[in-house]
Design a protein around this motif. Structure first.
Motif, PDB file in Angstrom:
ATOM      1  N   ALA A   1      -5.295  -1.238   2.490  1.00  0.00           N
ATOM      2  CA  ALA A   1      -4.260  -2.235   2.238  1.00  0.00           C
ATOM      3  C   ALA A   1      -2.937  -1.494   2.064  1.00  0.00           C
ATOM      4  O   ALA A   1      -2.843  -0.566   1.267  1.00  0.00           O
ATOM      5  N   VAL A   2      -1.942  -1.896   2.848  1.00  0.00           N
ATOM      6  CA  VAL A   2      -0.589  -1.385   2.703  1.00  0.00           C
ATOM      7  C   VAL A   2       0.173  -2.446   1.927  1.00  0.00           C
ATOM      8  O   VAL A   2       0.254  -3.592   2.369  1.00  0.00           O
ATOM      9  N   GLN A   3       0.688  -2.059   0.767  1.00  0.00           N
ATOM     10  CA  GLN A   3       1.367  -3.030  -0.095  1.00  0.00           C
ATOM     11  C   GLN A   3       2.831  -2.625  -0.297  1.00  0.00           C
ATOM     12  O   GLN A   3       3.141  -1.440  -0.373  1.00  0.00           O
ATOM     13  N   TYR A   4       3.688  -3.628  -0.411  1.00  0.00           N
ATOM     14  CA  TYR A   4       5.109  -3.420  -0.670  1.00  0.00           C
ATOM     15  C   TYR A   4       5.427  -4.074  -2.017  1.00  0.00           C
ATOM     16  O   TYR A   4       5.145  -5.256  -2.213  1.00  0.00           O
ATOM     17  N   TRP A   5       5.989  -3.292  -2.920  1.00  0.00           N
ATOM     18  CA  TRP A   5       6.263  -3.740  -4.285  1.00  0.00           C
ATOM     19  C   TRP A   5       7.755  -3.721  -4.572  1.00  0.00           C
ATOM     20  O   TRP A   5       8.493  -2.875  -4.067  1.00  0.00           O
ATOM     21  N   ARG A   6       8.184  -4.636  -5.420  1.00  0.00           N
ATOM     22  CA  ARG A   6       9.577  -4.713  -5.843  1.00  0.00           C
ATOM     23  C   ARG A   6       9.973  -3.474  -6.638  1.00  0.00           C
ATOM     24  O   ARG A   6      11.083  -2.980  -6.521  1.00  0.00           O
ATOM     25  N   SER A   7       9.047  -2.961  -7.446  1.00  0.00           N
ATOM     26  CA  SER A   7       9.345  -1.760  -8.244  1.00  0.00           C
ATOM     27  C   SER A   7       8.047  -1.054  -8.612  1.00  0.00           C
ATOM     28  O   SER A   7       6.989  -1.674  -8.670  1.00  0.00           O
TER      29      SER A   7
END
Length: 163
Positions: A73-79
């Protein structure tokens, strides 16, 4: 996320720092179902929980397969703070799944593997382009706009300080 491809060249609207979290598993022994199946089913539950909570900090994700044994899983986070808060929160799906994995690993060492990598990418150190694609990756997480707004060439987009 739209499944329809966008014909024009587009780029992600991301600005500022970007946090990318990669997490995955590898089935080392297919017959050890009781060891790898709980790991495989934990990630969709976590992603569902995070997707229902817009305040979680998860902006988007993509599920990838690296063949029959490897799932990522490639995840993009705000911080990174929000990512770490999720990981440490005992009331969320991650902590119980992590504790269960550690118990199983002691009983079945090597039957399933897990890994993760976290990248905090400073503003101006990433760029993206998509052509004939639906929003994907960073573009799906942050939204997209015509590539001309940020520069026609990768070097221009990187110099602009905004992906």
């Amino acid at each position: 996320m739209s499944a329809q491809p966008i014909a024009e060249r587009i780029t992600a609207t991301a600005e500022g720092e970007v946090v990318v979290f990669l997490i995955g598993m590898r089935v080392n022994r297919w017959r050890a179902v009781r060891h790898w199946l709980p790991v495989m089913t934990a990630m969709p539950r976590m992603l569902k929980e995070l997707s229902r909570d817009p305040d979680s900090g998860l902006l988007g994700y993509q599920l990838l397969s690296g063949g029959p044994r490897v799932y990522t899983a490639v995840q993009y986070w705000r911080s990174r703070e929000e990512l770490l808060a999720f990981a440490a929160d005992p009331a969320r799906q991650h902590r119980p799944a992590w504790a269960e994995f550690n118990r199983r690993v002691r009983r079945g060492a090597g039957k399933v593997g897990i890994w993760h990598e976290t990248y905090t990418v400073p503003a101006g150190s990433y760029e993206s382009i998509y052509s004939g694609m639906p929003p994907w990756g960073l573009g799906a997480a942050y939204g997209v706009e015509p590539v001309a707004r940020r520069g026609e060439r990768a070097a221009q987009r990187l110099r602009s300080g905004a992906a």
